[in-house]
Design an enzyme around this catalytic site. Structure first.
Site, short mmCIF file in Angstrom:
data_model
loop_
_atom_site.label_atom_id
_atom_site.label_comp_id
_atom_site.label_asym_id
_atom_site.label_seq_id
_atom_site.Cartn_x
_atom_site.Cartn_y
_atom_site.Cartn_z
N HIS A 1 0.91 -1.25 -0.03
CA HIS A 1 -0.02 0.08 -0.03
C HIS A 1 0.77 1.23 0.01
CE1 HIS A 1 -4.22 -1.50 1.04
NE2 HIS A 1 -3.60 -2.43 0.20
N VAL B 1 1.05 3.97 -4.08
CA VAL B 1 0.53 5.28 -3.83
C VAL B 1 1.83 6.08 -3.88
CG1 VAL B 1 -0.84 6.83 -2.51
CG2 VAL B 1 -1.34 4.34 -2.64
N ASP C 1 7.62 5.38 -0.98
CA ASP C 1 8.30 6.63 -0.35
C ASP C 1 7.94 6.86 1.30
OD1 ASP C 1 5.47 6.97 -0.47
OD2 ASP C 1 5.92 8.98 -1.72
N ASN D 1 -7.35 1.49 3.45
CA ASN D 1 -6.38 1.53 4.62
C ASN D 1 -7.07 1.56 5.99
OD1 ASN D 1 -4.18 1.21 2.89
ND2 ASN D 1 -3.86 3.57 2.89
N HIS E 1 -1.70 -13.16 -0.45
CA HIS E 1 -2.58 -13.69 0.14
C HIS E 1 -2.59 -15.09 0.77
CE1 HIS E 1 -5.42 -10.35 -1.41
NE2 HIS E 1 -4.47 -9.86 -0.55
C1 HEM Z 1 -4.64 -7.74 -6.50
C2 HEM Z 1 -5.35 -6.90 -5.75
C3 HEM Z 1 -5.39 -7.18 -4.26
C4 HEM Z 1 -6.65 -6.60 -3.62
C5 HEM Z 1 -7.74 -6.37 -4.46
C6 HEM Z 1 -6.34 -6.89 -2.20
C7 HEM Z 1 -7.31 -6.88 -1.31
C8 HEM Z 1 -7.01 -6.95 0.11
C9 HEM Z 1 -8.02 -6.98 0.98
C10 HEM Z 1 -9.21 -6.36 0.81
C11 HEM Z 1 -7.46 -7.41 2.16
C12 HEM Z 1 -8.32 -7.73 3.34
C13 HEM Z 1 -8.14 -6.42 4.44
C14 HEM Z 1 -9.06 -6.53 5.40
O1 HEM Z 1 -9.85 -7.13 5.75
O2 HEM Z 1 -8.95 -5.36 6.16
C15 HEM Z 1 -6.15 -8.00 1.98
C16 HEM Z 1 -5.13 -8.38 2.68
C17 HEM Z 1 -3.69 -8.56 2.44
N1 HEM Z 1 -3.16 -8.25 1.42
FE1 HEM Z 1 -4.09 -7.86 -0.45
N2 HEM Z 1 -4.97 -7.03 -2.14
C18 HEM Z 1 -4.22 -7.51 -3.47
C19 HEM Z 1 -2.94 -7.58 -3.57
C20 HEM Z 1 -2.12 -7.61 -2.44
C21 HEM Z 1 -0.48 -7.43 -2.92
C22 HEM Z 1 0.07 -6.99 -4.22
C23 HEM Z 1 0.08 -7.77 -1.77
C24 HEM Z 1 1.38 -7.95 -1.27
C25 HEM Z 1 2.45 -8.00 -2.03
C26 HEM Z 1 -1.18 -8.05 -0.70
C27 HEM Z 1 -0.76 -8.34 0.68
C28 HEM Z 1 -1.91 -8.49 1.63
C29 HEM Z 1 -1.67 -9.24 2.86
C30 HEM Z 1 -0.63 -9.87 3.15
C31 HEM Z 1 -3.04 -9.21 3.47
C32 HEM Z 1 -3.48 -9.66 4.92
C33 HEM Z 1 -2.78 -8.55 5.72
C34 HEM Z 1 -3.34 -9.09 7.48
O3 HEM Z 1 -3.57 -9.86 7.68
O4 HEM Z 1 -3.08 -8.09 8.33
N3 HEM Z 1 -2.31 -7.85 -1.45
N4 HEM Z 1 -5.97 -7.44 0.75
CA LIG Z 2 3.67 5.65 -1.02
#
Ligand code: HEM
Ligand SMILES: [Ca+2]
Ligand SMILES: [Ca+2]
Length: 293
Positions: free
Chosen positions: A42, A46, A50, A70, A169
């Protein structure tokens, strides 16, 4: 241009300091590896990597932390702040928060069984942040495949990069409100998986109840892709990667080839970490990650 030995002379123990702090943080709470990895994503999406996401909102400053993707969602700021404090104690006013976050994300992944990679360094910290940019540039869990591909393309990442980075994920959790429509209304989902998720994510209530993004949320493995093939993706955006479209083949490959996933993930993380960094004399080296100097 970023380089892995940027702080070799000015902060020789940097890598060990960050690694040690991340080890403690992940030991205390395994999910922290996931949360820090997501913070890095994140940040980079954006205005580049940075440190903009680390800036706290104040009465007179609106940053990115309260942007829709966020707010009440990204976490781990206190861990980055603590690591930065240790780094400052060893090498004052030398290492950027953006670089601390890049190193911490790498270490977290490795600590929970994932690949490692050399983190290029030399990023500087933004003096600004943009809530509007965060709202427009971070992908939504309700997005379809073509939107996901084009949002990553806008950051110089191709469809393969998008599919392998989504493998992040394999770690962490999501809140009910972000996958409710998928488990209640969608048809490209394994029925028993949907039924079991509905137990903790009913049609109304329980908005912030958590479910794991794959079967092993504290382990960096390829379970995420195996679940997609089984139509057990939790987010709509997850299942879009395996729903009869262009990424099906790659998802299948990663579902049975952990080494391919690990290698491609590491390479794509380096690529993501290179998104428009501030270098040279641009920006600053923030003392405290939550506020500009
Ligand atoms: C492809 C598009 C992506 C979408 C739409 C997306 C969306 C999301 C959403 C909705 C959540 C859950 C947030 C919550 O429930 O508060 C999440 C969690 C997470 N995302 Fe993504 N994400 C994407 C790509 C990525 C990428 C590229 C990364 C890192 C390289 C990433 C790493 C993570 C991780 C590790 C979690 C779990 C965080 C935690 O448990 O604290 N995501 N993401
Ligand atoms: Ca930034
Ligand atoms: Ca996993």
């Amino acid at each position: 241009q970023l380089t892995p030995d940027f702080y070799a002379r000015t902060c020789p123990r940097l890598k060990f300091t960050v690694r040690d702090a991340m080890r403690q943080a992940v030991q205390r709470e395994p999910r922290m590896a996931a949360s820090i990895l997501r913070l890095f994503f994140h940040d980079c999406f954006v205005n580049g990597c940075d440190g903009s996401i680390l800036l706290d909102d104040t009465a007179t400053f609106t940053g990115e932390q309260n942007a829709f993707p966020n707010r009440n969602s990204v976490r781990g700021f206190e861990v980055i702040d603590a690591i930065k404090a240790r780094v400052e104690a060893a090498c004052a006013a030398t290492v950027s928060c953006a670089d601390v976050l890049a190193l911490a994300a790498r270490d977290g992944v490795e600590l929970v069984g994932g690949p490692s990679w050399r983190v290029a360094l030399g990023r500087r910290d933004a003096r600004t942040a943009s809530q509007a940019q965060a709202n427009s540039d971070l992908p939504s869990p309700f997005a379809n495949l073509s939107t996901l591909i084009s949002m990553f393309a806008a950051k110089g990442l191709n469809a393969r990069d998008m599919t392998v980075l989504s493998g992040a994920h394999t770690l962490g959790f999501a809140q009910c409100s972000l996958f409710r429509t998928r488990i209640h209304n969608e048809t490209n989902i394994d029925p028993s998986f949907a039924a079991s998720r509905r137990l903790t994510c009913p049609l109304s209530g329980g908005d912030s109840n958590l479910a794991a993004l794959d079967a092993t949320p504290n382990r960096f493995d390829n379970s995420y892709y195996r679940k997609l093939v089984a139509r057990r993706g939790l987010l709509h955006s997850d299942q879009e990667l395996f729903n009869g479209g262009s990424q099906d083949g790659l998802v299948r490959t990663y579902s049975f080839n952990m080494a391919a996933f690990a290698g491609d993930f590491a390479a794509a993380m380096v690529k993501m970490g290179n998104i428009s960094p501030l270098t040279g004399t641009a920006g600053e080296i923030r003392t405290t990650c939550g506020a500009v100097n």
